[in-house]
Write an enzyme that holds these catalytic residues in place. Structure first.
Site, PDB file in Angstrom:
ATOM      1  N   THR A  90       0.730  -1.140  -0.035  1.00  0.00           N
ATOM      2  CA  THR A  90       0.128  -0.052  -0.058  1.00  0.00           C
ATOM      3  C   THR A  90       0.791   1.249   0.057  1.00  0.00           C
ATOM      4  OG1 THR A  90      -1.877  -0.927   0.929  1.00  0.00           O
ATOM      5  CG2 THR A  90      -1.609   1.600   1.296  1.00  0.00           C
ATOM      6  N   TRP A 132       0.813  -9.904   3.765  1.00  0.00           N
ATOM      7  CA  TRP A 132      -0.037  -9.302   2.480  1.00  0.00           C
ATOM      8  C   TRP A 132       0.592  -9.871   1.174  1.00  0.00           C
ATOM      9  CZ3 TRP A 132      -1.360  -7.414   6.648  1.00  0.00           C
ATOM     10  CH2 TRP A 132      -2.238  -6.213   6.630  1.00  0.00           C
ATOM     11  N   GLU A 179      -6.670  -9.830   2.337  1.00  0.00           N
ATOM     12  CA  GLU A 179      -7.747  -9.433   1.076  1.00  0.00           C
ATOM     13  C   GLU A 179      -7.480 -10.194  -0.089  1.00  0.00           C
ATOM     14  OE1 GLU A 179      -7.634  -5.330   0.994  1.00  0.00           O
ATOM     15  OE2 GLU A 179      -8.445  -5.017   3.217  1.00  0.00           O
ATOM     16  N   GLU A 254      -9.722  -5.142   9.691  1.00  0.00           N
ATOM     17  CA  GLU A 254      -9.331  -3.885   9.218  1.00  0.00           C
ATOM     18  C   GLU A 254     -10.501  -2.921   9.085  1.00  0.00           C
ATOM     19  OE1 GLU A 254      -6.326  -4.219   6.250  1.00  0.00           O
ATOM     20  OE2 GLU A 254      -7.090  -2.266   5.325  1.00  0.00           O
ATOM     21  N   ARG A 380     -14.780   3.988   3.101  1.00  0.00           N
ATOM     22  CA  ARG A 380     -15.495   3.003   2.618  1.00  0.00           C
ATOM     23  C   ARG A 380     -16.248   2.018   3.697  1.00  0.00           C
ATOM     24  NH1 ARG A 380     -10.442   0.459   2.614  1.00  0.00           N
ATOM     25  NH2 ARG A 380      -9.520   1.967   1.186  1.00  0.00           N
TER      26      ARG A 380
END
Ligand SMILES: *[C@@H]1O[C@H](CO)[C@@H](O)[C@H](O)[C@H]1NC(C)=O
Ligand SMILES: *[C@@H]1O[C@H](CO)[C@@H](O)[C@H](O)[C@H]1NC(C)=O
Ligand SMILES: *[C@@H]1O[C@H](CO)[C@@H](O)[C@H](O)[C@H]1NC(C)=O
Ligand SMILES: *[C@@H]1O[C@H](CO)[C@@H](O)[C@H](O)[C@H]1NC(C)=O
Ligand SMILES: *[C@@H]1O[C@H](CO)[C@@H](O)[C@H](O)[C@H]1NC(C)=O
Ligand SMILES: *[C@@H]1O[C@H](CO)[C@@H](O)[C@H](O)[C@H]1NC(C)=O
Ligand SMILES: *[C@@H]1O[C@H](CO)[C@@H](O)[C@H](O)[C@H]1NC(C)=O
Length: 692
Positions: A90, A132, A179, A254, A380
């Site tokens: 990220t 990740w 994710e 998260e 979001r």
């Protein structure tokens, strides 16, 4: 009677005011709701604590106190960290404990250090690790972590074992693949490997995406046994009925990810309560813990507080720290929520409340929030419209709680439209008569009523004033201990460590990724930029600048080329598409491009050097011209490309593979021009080539 809607007013209920207000009831008689699992912060996913490490000790300790110290600030219950995988995750790349199958090292990166600092302040804090991405060798050529699930389980359990052996850290929770798809055979292999190596107490959280694993849990009793809690990201306070019916603990593993101004604080206040009120979620973890990555990187400022200036020591304690304190300082892991309608629910005119009780049912903490829609938007998901109005409620204590005569009060009101914030202030205790007290609630408030007498608004003197990145900047890496990451250099692709070489160079920084990793983001990720590594420094706002560095491409496993760059306009997942001014050096030629991927060559010429030799590359951007130099001789002088107009300074490599860098020099343009004009008087390479 006069009602004051903008300030907290607690009045003993007379018969007359009963008519004005509705009751919210806190009663243990119906029993308890779910167990509370804590509020946490996430460091990584990625490289979000990068700049914190390099702070002066004094300010760094203060920041860590605001985050972790009990009864001081955010006083977090959970620290979740990235299990570094040498991938862009990220805002940068975090180091793997095994860049390659044939080596391992448990001193890399900063998450070990951060976990120890957190534990030092709060021995009860829970630790949670999640990958990740993975170094390329894990995929055995496929770029999937599931091609050999026992290999991946071994790799992850080694990290958990390394935490224990090298850092005396117990990892309480481990996740699957952030994710990204989960694989049930991998989850089973992970559990089996944990058990075989003595980590029966490390619990599995799955699958750090949405709720979809719930149906697999329902269908597979063995999987159901393994998964301790279902971790969902950005649930919008709602959980899936399938997930609820598994009976598993539900976590917003998260959440938040919102700029940390007052609206961010409002988002955090609303979801901390409503994740349980609406979705039965018992833990909420903020991405990220602390916004400690360069300006204009993706999701800049989306942490509980901000610390982006290690050179000045300046940092900012933002609203979410104090919003956290309303819950974290007065309720702890192992407490229970009360049941809905007897201590958990929505307020009559908007907003919400939760009641939390300690294991012996002797302490009660109530957290109330009245966040309005526009002042509590999260990044979001989208937030459906709703209304909140000022209101008077009667807090009614029943059952065991009816004997309470007084509760301590902590109060915040987020100030909008010029109003000043009131953050985590201790007010006079509220008195209860016959178990009842009235509370006048305004908008955008957080109120904690608690029987706990602890709680403190920690404070340190103002940090030093903000300063821009200090120029001129030179770095020879001699003051750092391998394998530290180079300070102030924020790796975006590839992985760089301070490495000690025999000979005059001493400490250098070495790019260590030998092959493309199993990426987390960026489409096909670094592959799109031809497997280049990229390491940025400074500010996204730099226009004219001088960047120079010594480099060598090692003979064994060396990268094919190295570069220096200016005006690099992207970091993060999109960095493979970064534009800027890039000067690449290959053994036989140099190339100047307008982008990292080298899609268009602006200029090229010949060079002649060998792997294993040290050389120096320089780039000066000034007054509309760019000059490049090699070994202090001018290579070219050309017009600056129109775009981008500003960006980071950077170094990097053309392919994965080893490359060493030393004596990084960043100066403002006028000093850079002096350096370049000295070069002009050396024999000019490009003159030689053009006039021969
Ligand atoms: C999977 O990885 C393990 C090492 O973790 C290795 O022993 C085994 O041979 C590998 N299996 C295959 C099919 O490559
Ligand atoms: C390791 O941590 C535990 C607490 O988790 C502590 O009791 C013990 O003293 C520590 N051991 C060492 C060697 O520091
Ligand atoms: C909330 O924001 C929307 C969009 O900006 C605006 O139309 C609306 O009037 C705002 N509502 C309030 C109560 O301020
Ligand atoms: C990057 O490396 C991977 C394997 O390490 C390879 O599959 C891919 O084709 C490479 N991409 C480019 C653009 O060279
Ligand atoms: C960089 O520029 C942006 C946009 O003008 C600005 O918001 C930001 O504060 C600047 N950052 C720094 C560190 O100067
Ligand atoms: C170079 O790569 C090979 C595998 O391709 C490995 O065995 C060797 O240890 C590596 N050497 C260095 C210095 O990285
Ligand atoms: C680079 O070119 C510009 C424009 O032709 C010129 O003004 C400048 O003096 C040149 N700089 C050097 C160092 O040659």
């Amino acid at each position: 009677m006069a009602m004051h809607f903008t300030t907290l007013v607690a009045v003993v209920c007379a018969t007359v005011c009963g008519a004005y207000s509705q009751s919210i009831v806190f009663d243990d008689a119906p029993g308890m709701g779910r167990q509370f699992d804590g509020i946490g912060g996430l460091s990584g996913g990625g490289a979000t604590s990068k700049l914190l490490v390099n702070y002066p000790q004094e300010q760094r300790d203060q920041i860590l106190d605001y985050l972790f110290k009990p009864n001081f600030g955010a006083s977090l219950h959970i620290l979740k960290v990235e299990i570094g995988g040498d991938v862009q995750s990220t805002d940068g790349t975090e180091a793997s404990h095994m860049h390659n199958s044939w080596e391992e090292n448990y001193q890399r990166g900063y998450e070990w250090w951060l976990m120890k600092e957190a534990k030092k302040r709060n021995p009860n804090i829970k630790l949670y690790g999640l990958p990740w991405g993975f170094p390329g060798w894990i995929g055995q050529g496929t770029r999937s972590p599931y091609v050999n699930v026992s290999m991946t389980a071994d790799y992850i359990v080694r990290w958990i074992n390394g935490a224990k052996v090298y850092h005396n850290l117990t990892i309480d929770y481990v996740g699957i693949w952030n994710e990204r798809p989960y694989d049930i055979s991998y989850i089973k292999a992970l559990r089996a490997t944990l058990d075989a190596r003595g980590f029966q107490n490390t619990l599995v959280i799955a699958a750090d995406e949405k709720w979809e694993i719930a149906t697999d849990i329902q269908a597979d009793p063995a999987l159901a046994k393994i998964v301790h809690a279902i971790g969902c990201h950005y649930p919008g306070t709602l959980s899936d009925p399938d997930a609820v019916s598994t009976g598993k603990q539900l976590w917003a593993s998260e959440d938040y990810s919102t700029f940390n101004d007052d609206v961010g604080g409002g988002c955090w206040a609303r979801i901390l309560n409503q994740n349980y009120v609406n979705g039965l979620m018992t833990a909420t973890i903020s991405w990220n813990l602390i916004a400690s990555y360069y300006d204009n990187l993706p999701f800049y400022g989306d942490g509980l507080m901000t610390a982006v200036e290690p050179w000045s020591g300046n940092y900012v304690v933002e609203t979410p720290i104090w919003v956290s304190a309303h819950t974290t300082q007065f309720a702890f892991i192992g407490w229970n929520y009360l049941k809905h309608d007897s201590g958990v629910g929505k307020l009559p005119k908007g907003g919400s409340y939760v009641g939390l009780v300690n294991p012996t049912w002797t302490e009660l903490t109530i957290v109330i929030e009245t966040m309005t829609h526009n002042h509590s938007l999260c990044v979001r998901p989208p937030l459906p419209a709703y209304n909140v109005e000022p209101q008077v409620v009667t807090v009614s204590l029943a059952g065991k709680f009816s004997s309470i005569t007084e509760m301590n009060v902590w109060y915040s009101k987020l100030g909008f439209d010029g109003a000043k914030d009131i953050l985590f202030e201790k007010k006079d205790p509220i008195k209860f008569v016959n178990g009842k007290a009235q509370l006048s609630l305004g908008l955008d408030e957080v109120i904690t009523l608690t029987t706990m007498t602890t709680g403190q608004k920690g404070v340190y003197p103002e940090p030093p004033p903000s300063q821009p990145f200090p120029l001129p900047y030179t770095e020879d890496f001699e003051s750092y201990k391998p394998p530290q990451e180079p300070p102030n250099l924020a790796q975006q692709f590839g992985v760089y460590e301070v490495t000690k070489l025999p000979g005059p160079h001493g400490n250098v920084i070495r790019q260590l990724s030998l092959q493309a990793p199993i990426v987390w983001c960026g489409g096909s990720g670094p592959a799109d930029a031809g497997n280049k590594s990229l390491n940025i420094a400074g500010s996204r706002n730099w226009t004219d600048i001088y960047v120079a560095v010594d480099f060598q491409l090692p003979v064994i496993n060396g990268s094919l080329g190295a570069f220096v760059a200016a005006r690099v306009d992207e970091g993060g997942c999109e960095a493979f598409a970064a534009h800027g001014i890039f000067l690449f050096a290959f053994p036989d030629r140099y190339i100047v491009t307008n982008d990292l991927a080298r899609t268009k060559t602006l200029k090229e010429g010949s060079l002649a050097f060998e792997a294993g030799e040290w050389h120096r590359l320089g780039l000066l951007v000034q007054d509309g011209n760019v000059q490049g130099s090699f070994d202090n001789k001018i290579l070219f002088n050309m017009t600056v490309p129109a775009l981008p107009v500003s960006g980071f300074a950077a170094i990097g490599t053309d392919t994965f593979g080893l490359a060493d860098f030393d004596n990084l020099q960043l100066t403002g343009p006028s000093e850079g021009r002096k350096i370049m004009s000295k070069h002009l008087h050396s024999k000019s390479l490009y003159f030689e080539k053009e006039h021969h």
